[in-house]
Design an enzyme around this catalytic site. Structure first.
Site, PDB file in Angstrom:
ATOM      1  N   LYS A 262       0.852  -1.189   0.000  1.00  0.00           N
ATOM      2  CA  LYS A 262       0.000   0.000   0.000  1.00  0.00           C
ATOM      3  C   LYS A 262       0.888   1.239   0.000  1.00  0.00           C
ATOM      4  O   LYS A 262       1.735   1.413   0.871  1.00  0.00           O
ATOM      5  CB  LYS A 262      -0.912  -0.003   1.228  1.00  0.00           C
ATOM      6  CG  LYS A 262      -1.714   1.279   1.343  1.00  0.00           C
ATOM      7  CD  LYS A 262      -2.779   1.193   2.403  1.00  0.00           C
ATOM      8  CE  LYS A 262      -3.485   2.521   2.544  1.00  0.00           C
ATOM      9  NZ  LYS A 262      -4.568   2.482   3.519  1.00  0.00           N
TER      10      LYS A 262
ATOM     11  N   LYS B   9      -2.272  -1.533  -3.796  1.00  0.00           N
ATOM     12  CA  LYS B   9      -3.120  -0.347  -3.721  1.00  0.00           C
ATOM     13  C   LYS B   9      -2.274   0.917  -3.754  1.00  0.00           C
ATOM     14  O   LYS B   9      -1.274   0.969  -3.042  1.00  0.00           O
ATOM     15  CB  LYS B   9      -3.902  -0.409  -2.404  1.00  0.00           C
ATOM     16  CG  LYS B   9      -4.776   0.772  -2.135  1.00  0.00           C
ATOM     17  CD  LYS B   9      -5.309   0.678  -0.731  1.00  0.00           C
ATOM     18  CE  LYS B   9      -6.049   1.954  -0.420  1.00  0.00           C
ATOM     19  NZ  LYS B   9      -6.427   2.064   0.952  1.00  0.00           N
TER      20      LYS B   9
END
Ligand code: PBG
Length: 353
Positions: A221, A275
């Site tokens: 992330k 992400k």
């Protein structure tokens, strides 16, 4: 007339003019365009297909009753009261979407330095899980684990003297995961990027008898500008002090993503996620090729806003851009996508079949 750099060039010599404009004598045995000549032919050789099984639908829950409050920076996305979340769960069931992801808009009066509301079994997320499971036990529910919707400073962890504490935060995240599992959550998805949280959550779940609760780790992330509209939706945009660069990843790195994913798998992650989505398709491909794990992409709020906003202005064909962006994740190796387009995409898929 031959065109060079946009300026017409007069060719005076008639035979040269002829040579420049007539079709060259190509002797082509191989013509890739044959396989694209018609819709049926294209369908036959299509390598990747998006189905409703690929979709995870993120929803925002807010207090009140019978409330659907639009999120200005995410055209078409609302914050929903618990009763309305259940209605969207019904829509998801009808559209054959396998899983929902829940994010809360926490009332500012309930936010504090420690993010205490995160471990309240009566918080909006837990209420939503129970309400959805009561009516629709067969839909999957993923709950995000991180403190940012609950902290007054908008960070994902505990803050002391301007620093995010790792191990102390992990202890709170384990408790947050447990209240969610108790409420009936199927997939725990830690999005906080603290070190060691997957292993600690796995151990906590197993000790409490939640062996079957899955973990989808937000493994790679990145600290991203594309989370802006999400922070509007959960109400942390204005309160966030500083940035998240000491825990979320530097967007310049991809080897580091592999190390993060490897750790989360070793600690017990059942599924991993990359992400944001579109700016990190290269990372997605590397992760899938390296680990062969169930791998998901999160098409985050800013990506959604770019497409939905441009479409609203008539600058792009929103439906086509949506479908093209989603199949791009499949092509890059994703087994599924968290996307705010989930219901629209599912409707489109249904029309096509
Ligand atoms: C919270 C969290 C964020 C997102 C998912 N979980 C925001 C952040 O890390 O600041 C972003 C999702 C989106 O932008 O759609 N940790």
């Amino acid at each position: 007339m031959a065109i060079k750099f946009g300026r017409p060039i007069e060719i005076r010599d008639a035979s040269r003019r002829e040579a420049a404009t007539s079709a060259p004598a190509l002797d082509l045995t191989i013509r890739p365009r044959r396989n694209r000549k018609s819709d049926w032919a294209r369908r036959m050789v299509r390598e990747n297909v998006l189905t409703t099984d690929d979709l995870i639908w993120p929803l925002f829950v807010t207090g009140g009753h019978n409330t659907r409050a639009p999120v200005a920076s995410m055209p078409g996305v609302d914050r929903l009261s618990v009763d309305q979340i259940v209605r969207d769960a019904e829509r998801a069931m009808k559209l054959n979407i396998p899983c929902l992801a829940l994010f809360p808009y926490t009332d500012p009066t309930l936010r504090d330095e420690q993010g205490s509301e995160a471990v309240n079994p009566e918080n909006l997320v837990c209420q939503s899980v129970r309400a959805i499971k009561k009516e629709f036990p067969d839909i999957g529910i993923l709950c995000d684990v991180a403190l940012d919707p609950f902290t007054s400073h908008g960070h994902d962890g505990l803050l002391e003297d301007g620093k995010i504490l790792n191990d102390e935060t992990v202890a709170v995240l384990v408790r947050q995961a447990l209240v969610q599992a108790e409420a009936g959550c199927d997939i725990i998805a830690p999005s906080d990027m603290m070190d060691g949280r997957v292993g600690a959550i796995r151990e906590g779940l197993d000790r409490s008898g939640f062996q079957d609760v899955q973990i989808m780790a937000y493994a790679a992330k990145y600290a991203s500008a594309f989370y802006g509209p999400f922070r509007d939706a959960i109400g942390s945009a204005k309160t966030l002090t500083g940035d998240k660069r000491t825990y979320q990843m530097d967007s310049c790195n991809s080897d580091e993503a592999l190390r993060e994913v490897e750790l989360d798998i070793a600690e017990g992650a059942d599924m991993v996620m990359v992400k944001p989505g579109m700016p990190y398709l290269d990372v997605l491909r590397r992760v899938k090729d390296t680990f062969a794990m169930p791998t998901f992409a999160y098409q985050v709020s800013g990506e959604y806003a770019m497409i939905a906003g441009a479409a609203q202005n008539g600058w792009i064909d929103g439906e086509r851009a949506m479908m093209e962006s989603l199949v791009g994740f499949k092509r890059a190796g994703a087994d599924g996508v968290l996307t705010y387009f989930a219901p629209k995409a599912a409707e489109k898929i249904r029309q096509q079949s």
